[in-house]
Write a protein that holds these residues in place. Structure first.
Motif, PDB file in Angstrom:
ATOM      1  N   MET A  40       0.808  -1.040   0.052  1.00 21.02           N
ATOM      2  CA  MET A  40      -0.120  -0.403  -0.652  1.00 21.02           C
ATOM      3  C   MET A  40       1.020   1.854   0.123  1.00 21.02           C
ATOM      4  O   MET A  40       1.660   1.212   0.454  1.00 21.02           O
ATOM      5  N   PRO A  41       0.457   2.555  -0.458  1.00 22.15           N
ATOM      6  CA  PRO A  41       1.518   3.628  -0.536  1.00 22.15           C
ATOM      7  C   PRO A  41       1.550   3.989   0.465  1.00 22.15           C
ATOM      8  O   PRO A  41       0.788   4.234   0.955  1.00 22.15           O
ATOM      9  N   GLY A  42       2.523   5.028   0.656  1.00 16.18           N
ATOM     10  CA  GLY A  42       2.952   5.336   1.994  1.00 16.18           C
ATOM     11  C   GLY A  42       1.911   7.116   2.347  1.00 16.18           C
ATOM     12  O   GLY A  42       1.296   7.220   1.203  1.00 16.18           O
ATOM     13  N   LEU A  43       1.547   7.195   3.260  1.00 19.09           N
ATOM     14  CA  LEU A  43       0.584   8.485   3.420  1.00 19.09           C
ATOM     15  C   LEU A  43       1.188   9.825   2.637  1.00 19.09           C
ATOM     16  O   LEU A  43       0.310  10.518   1.725  1.00 19.09           O
ATOM     17  N   ALA A  44       3.054   9.695   2.291  1.00 16.56           N
ATOM     18  CA  ALA A  44       2.737  10.754   2.011  1.00 16.56           C
ATOM     19  C   ALA A  44       2.593  10.712   0.332  1.00 16.56           C
ATOM     20  O   ALA A  44       2.682  11.734  -0.127  1.00 16.56           O
ATOM     21  N   GLN A  45       2.935   9.634  -0.033  1.00 14.48           N
ATOM     22  CA  GLN A  45       2.125   8.894  -1.656  1.00 14.48           C
ATOM     23  C   GLN A  45       1.048   9.381  -1.595  1.00 14.48           C
ATOM     24  O   GLN A  45       0.488  10.029  -2.729  1.00 14.48           O
ATOM     25  N   ARG A  46       0.033   8.723  -0.095  1.00 14.44           N
ATOM     26  CA  ARG A  46      -1.316   9.342  -0.954  1.00 14.44           C
ATOM     27  C   ARG A  46      -2.009  10.684  -0.771  1.00 14.44           C
ATOM     28  O   ARG A  46      -2.675  11.776  -1.316  1.00 14.44           O
ATOM     29  N   ALA A  47      -1.096  11.477   0.366  1.00 12.26           N
ATOM     30  CA  ALA A  47      -1.024  13.098   0.333  1.00 12.26           C
ATOM     31  C   ALA A  47      -0.533  14.008  -0.850  1.00 12.26           C
ATOM     32  O   ALA A  47      -1.732  14.913  -1.023  1.00 12.26           O
ATOM     33  N   PHE A  48       0.524  13.052  -1.707  1.00 10.26           N
ATOM     34  CA  PHE A  48       0.189  13.950  -2.678  1.00 10.26           C
ATOM     35  C   PHE A  48      -0.454  13.802  -4.303  1.00 10.26           C
ATOM     36  O   PHE A  48      -0.644  15.192  -4.807  1.00 10.26           O
ATOM     37  N   ALA A  49      -0.534  12.333  -4.298  1.00 13.03           N
ATOM     38  CA  ALA A  49      -1.872  12.159  -5.173  1.00 13.03           C
ATOM     39  C   ALA A  49      -2.855  13.323  -4.699  1.00 13.03           C
ATOM     40  O   ALA A  49      -4.040  13.329  -5.889  1.00 13.03           O
ATOM     41  N   GLU A  50      -3.392  12.959  -3.270  1.00 13.18           N
ATOM     42  CA  GLU A  50      -4.573  14.113  -3.310  1.00 13.18           C
ATOM     43  C   GLU A  50      -4.444  15.346  -3.391  1.00 13.18           C
ATOM     44  O   GLU A  50      -5.403  16.225  -4.585  1.00 13.18           O
ATOM     45  N   TRP A  51      -3.587  15.824  -3.369  1.00 13.60           N
ATOM     46  CA  TRP A  51      -2.831  17.308  -3.714  1.00 13.60           C
ATOM     47  C   TRP A  51      -2.856  17.424  -5.162  1.00 13.60           C
ATOM     48  O   TRP A  51      -3.320  18.279  -5.525  1.00 13.60           O
ATOM     49  N   LEU A  52      -1.916  15.880  -5.104  1.00 13.16           N
ATOM     50  CA  LEU A  52      -2.114  16.682  -6.935  1.00 13.16           C
ATOM     51  C   LEU A  52      -3.364  16.776  -8.018  1.00 13.16           C
ATOM     52  O   LEU A  52      -3.641  17.124  -8.696  1.00 13.16           O
ATOM     53  N   GLY A  53      -4.505  15.850  -7.725  1.00 10.71           N
ATOM     54  CA  GLY A  53      -5.240  15.250  -8.540  1.00 10.71           C
ATOM     55  C   GLY A  53      -6.263  16.744  -8.485  1.00 10.71           C
ATOM     56  O   GLY A  53      -7.276  16.848  -9.565  1.00 10.71           O
ATOM     57  N   THR A  54      -6.466  17.331  -6.893  1.00 14.14           N
ATOM     58  CA  THR A  54      -7.377  18.065  -7.308  1.00 14.14           C
ATOM     59  C   THR A  54      -6.834  19.522  -7.308  1.00 14.14           C
ATOM     60  O   THR A  54      -7.811  20.134  -8.130  1.00 14.14           O
TER      61      THR A  54
END
Length: 234
Positions: free
Chosen positions: A1-15
């Motif tokens: 599972m991706p780490g929190l940093a990767q997940r947060a960045f995906a949320e930042w970039l997607g938004t």
């Protein structure tokens, strides 16, 4: 599972991409529509609905592709996300939304820093935001219950429809609302109109969460499935 940093960045970039599409398509539509507001809104709608499908397909395997604080809240209250992670998600979504609006301005050679002058207020629009957010979350949770792979398309279609059947043009997303208050363009909302929209969105979200618990339960078997999500707009 991706780490929190990767997940947060995906949320930042997607938004950020979502807001670039919402604001950028609004600017482009206003430039090309020749004063025809209905045509401009149609162009804005198509771009927003289309980008949502693409972004959810791209980022759902990483972060769940929430792109929306009320979507994150829904999954957290259903026990499918941790509160600490949810707080990071929400901060990433708001920061990404603002960055996306700024990038849209710069692409069209407008000042990056703006404040909207467009008033969006009244009981009709507040009700519309509650309805739009209720419908968005009900769509996500309901479709996800049986056919989670269809969520990206269901969200894109719902947002496309809600742009037109709600008087507020379906923001349905606190991060989007905040960012659009910083854009004095076709998609903007005046800062003093923003709190009422966010309150209405929160009410709609809570009602949808309660309905989903009654109709579909907590759906613990779905926790391993990417938690696709949300939006937007106009």
């Amino acid at each position: 599972m991706p780490g929190l940093a990767q997940r947060a960045f995906a949320e930042w970039l997607g938004t950020a991409f979502l807001l670039a599409a919402v604001v950028g398509s609004g600017i482009m539509a206003q430039k090309l529509a020749g004063g025809n507001v209905a045509l401009a809104l149609l162009c804005n709608t198509i771009a927003t609905g289309a980008i949502l499908v693409v972004l959810i397909l791209a980022f759902a395997p990483i972060s769940g592709a929430h792109f929306n604080p009320v979507v994150t809240l829904a999954f957290t209250l259903r026990g499918e996300a941790r509160w600490a992670d949810a707080a990071i998600y929400v901060l990433a979504q708001i920061a990404g939304a603002i960055a996306g609006a700024w990038i849209a301005h710069m692409m069209f050679e407008l000042p990056a820093l703006q404040v909207s002058l467009t008033e969006r207020t009244g009981t009709g629009q507040w009700l519309a935001e509650a309805v739009a957010t209720f419908g968005l979350l009900t769509t996500i949770l309901g479709v996800r219950y049986r056919t989670p792979t269809a969520v990206p398309y269901a969200v894109g279609l719902y947002v496309t429809s809600a742009y037109w059947f709600t008087s507020s043009t379906s923001f349905a997303n606190p991060a989007v609302t905040i960012a659009r208050s910083l854009s004095d363009t076709f998609a903007g909302i005046a800062p003093r109109s923003m709190p009422s929209f966010i309150i209405a969105q929160s009410i709609g979200a809570v009602l949808a969460i309660l309905l989903a618990r009654w109709l579909w339960g907590s759906a613990p078997e779905m926790r391993a499935v990417p938690q696709a999500a949300s939006r937007e707009p106009a």
